[in-house]
Design a protein around this motif. Structure first.
Motif, PDB file in Angstrom:
ATOM      1  N   GLU A 146      -6.862   0.336  -3.464  1.00 25.95           N
ATOM      2  CA  GLU A 146      -6.435  -0.381  -2.244  1.00 25.95           C
ATOM      3  C   GLU A 146      -4.914  -0.519  -2.160  1.00 25.95           C
ATOM      4  OE1 GLU A 146      -8.303  -2.444   0.131  1.00 25.95           O
ATOM      5  OE2 GLU A 146     -10.082  -1.296  -0.434  1.00 25.95           O
ATOM      6  N   ALA A 205      -4.071  -8.272   2.933  1.00 23.97           N
ATOM      7  CA  ALA A 205      -4.849  -8.245   4.185  1.00 23.97           C
ATOM      8  C   ALA A 205      -6.139  -7.473   3.978  1.00 23.97           C
ATOM      9  CB  ALA A 205      -4.029  -7.586   5.297  1.00 23.97           C
ATOM     10  N   GLY A 206      -7.141  -7.807   4.766  1.00 25.77           N
ATOM     11  CA  GLY A 206      -8.396  -7.053   4.675  1.00 25.77           C
ATOM     12  C   GLY A 206      -9.347  -7.385   5.801  1.00 25.77           C
ATOM     13  N   GLN A 231       0.873  -1.168   0.000  1.00 25.20           N
ATOM     14  CA  GLN A 231       0.000   0.000   0.000  1.00 25.20           C
ATOM     15  C   GLN A 231       0.913   1.222   0.000  1.00 25.20           C
ATOM     16  OE1 GLN A 231      -2.609  -0.120   3.404  1.00 25.20           O
ATOM     17  NE2 GLN A 231      -3.325  -2.176   2.957  1.00 25.20           N
ATOM     18  N   GLU A 284      -8.624  -7.156  -4.290  1.00 25.90           N
ATOM     19  CA  GLU A 284      -7.345  -6.441  -4.321  1.00 25.90           C
ATOM     20  C   GLU A 284      -6.480  -6.760  -5.535  1.00 25.90           C
ATOM     21  OE1 GLU A 284      -5.398  -6.499  -0.491  1.00 25.90           O
ATOM     22  OE2 GLU A 284      -7.001  -5.260   0.342  1.00 25.90           O
ATOM     23  N   GLU A 342     -11.355 -10.787  -0.476  1.00 28.18           N
ATOM     24  CA  GLU A 342     -10.239  -9.824  -0.402  1.00 28.18           C
ATOM     25  C   GLU A 342      -9.254 -10.037  -1.549  1.00 28.18           C
ATOM     26  OE1 GLU A 342      -9.112  -7.123   1.148  1.00 28.18           O
ATOM     27  OE2 GLU A 342     -10.928  -6.904   2.325  1.00 28.18           O
TER      28      GLU A 342
HETATM   29 MG   LIG Z   1      -5.968  -4.663   2.158  1.00 26.68          MG
END
Ligand SMILES: [Mg+2]
Ligand SMILES: NC(=O)C1=CN([C@@H]2O[C@H](COP(=O)(O)OP(=O)(O)OC[C@H]3O[C@@H](n4cnc5c(N)ncnc54)[C@H](OP(=O)(O)O)[C@@H]3O)[C@@H](O)[C@H]2O)C=CC1
Length: 350
Positions: free
Chosen positions: A293, A229-230, A217, A249, A245
């Motif tokens: 994201e 990750a989410g 990110q 993403e 996720e």
């Molecule tokens: Mg994420």
């Protein structure tokens, strides 16, 4: 409870007590302290306190190592008097664990506003001088400590943070009151009970059989890549959250997954990180990064990842453009290490 039941239970607990393991007696002791305010207050007499200031833990440096100092109740009372704070403030402390000998451990924040006034209090730098240490931001502190202290301080900070943000009842608007251990808050007007919360987050290391998928990110430190990750959406299972996720993403569908481990993560609010390995459908490896994201994502070979894991000082790598991985303490690191050691981890259908 009937008298008969009371006697029977007491007798049963007397006989079984001797058979209980250290871990079980410790767990039951902590349970008692959470349920019984008087027992918790009593435990403070012989307990140890970890200190924070505005959610930053107090650390002391000895030789090349940092450690989190403990203070007894007597020391704490003396310090509070010196800092110009009311000893009533000790009631703001939260229970965070205990030793095998049942010495209870508490955490207290000297900087957050509390029911007892701190207007007359000394400022942070003077407190640090008196305490012979410094209040260090938790993100930095965690990487300077041993695993036990890091875990204890992360629990403490999460709990102190939660109390700080839940001072009022969301239904009545009235101030809520914490129990002695800090395991809940109650609204005195309508008796609603509030318990500390964590948000479940899935973290998934996706593999295509030979490579693994890492992403970053824009908010990550320069050059750092991690697993995907989410946050779980309400109503979702773990498997559904992983599948969604990954699709959201990087535009891929996973077909098999395996649970690896979980970790409490205090940033920015408490999350329960649930770590999994997953594989993509055969031949479907074309990444379509969701730029809302992620900044970037890519497939990395086993050799590349194994080399990155061996680099122990990420900050020196930033200059020459090599990518680096989250530090050992993060579950992302454990997940990546597991894949390097055993690349075919994923076995269950997603
Ligand atoms: Mg994420
Ligand atoms: N320990 C470890 O190894 C790692 C830990 N993490 C942690 O995992 C967490 C999630 O990762 P991340 O990729 O950012 O998550 P997501 O991919 O779900 O995206 C984050 C976005 O979700 C929204 N959001 C924030 N809080 C919640 C919540 N409680 N429930 C639902 N949605 C929320 C926010 O959107 P908006 O701002 O628009 O509201 C935020 O920008 C982070 O807190 C991160 O610190 C991540 C990687 C490794």
């Amino acid at each position: 409870m009937s008298l008969y039941c009371g006697i029977a239970c007491r007798r049963k607990s007397f006989w079984s007590y001797r058979l209980l393991s250290t871990y079980v007696t410790k767990s039951r002791y902590l349970f008692e302290l959470k349920e019984d305010d008087d027992a918790c207050k009593k435990a403070q007499q012989t307990g140890a306190f970890y200190l924070f200031h505005s959610l930053a833990p107090l650390l002391q440096k000895s030789e090349h190592q940092y450690q989190a100092p403990q203070h007894s109740l007597l020391e704490l009372e003396r310090l509070l008097a010196k800092f110009g704070q009311d000893t009533q403030r000790i009631e703001d402390s939260v229970l965070i664990g205990c030793s095998e000998q049942h010495e209870a451990w508490f955490a207290l924040d000297l900087g957050l506003n509390s029911s007892s006034s701190i207007n007359a209090s000394l400022q942070k730098p003077e407190m640090e001088t008196e305490l012979k240490g410094s209040f260090m931001e938790l993100r930095k502190a965690l990487f300077q400590l041993n695993t036990k202290d890091a875990s204890l301080l992360s629990t403490a900070q999460a709990l102190l943070h939660w109390h700080d943000g839940h001072q009022f009842c969301s239904r009545s608007g009235q101030p809520t009151k914490k129990n002695m251990a800090g395991s809940k808050r109650v609204c005195p007007s309508n008796k609603i009970i509030y318990y500390p919360q964590m948000a479940p987050v899935v973290i998934t290391l996706v593999s295509d059989g030979t490579r693994c998928l890492l992403a970053r990110q824009s908010s990550f430190p320069k050059g750092m890549y991690s697993a995907l990750a989410g946050f779980c959406d309400i109503g979702e299972s773990l498997e559904e959250a992983v599948r969604r996720e990954v699709a959201e993403e990087v535009g891929l569908e996973v077909e098999r997954l395996q649970y690896s481990a979980s970790q409490h993560w205090p940033f920015p609010n408490s999350s329960l990180m649930i770590a999994c390995h997953a594989t993509v459908k055969s031949g479907q490896t074309e990444i379509q990064v969701n730029l809302r994201e992620l900044e970037a994502a890519g497939w990395f070979s086993h050799d590349e990842v194994a080399t990155a894991l061996r680099r122990n000082n990420p900050y020196t790598q930033q200059q020459n453009g090599t990518f680096w991985l989250p530090p050992k303490l993060a579950i992302a690191h454990q997940l990546i290490k597991e894949w390097v050691e055993k690349p075919n981890c994923s076995t269950l259908p997603a």
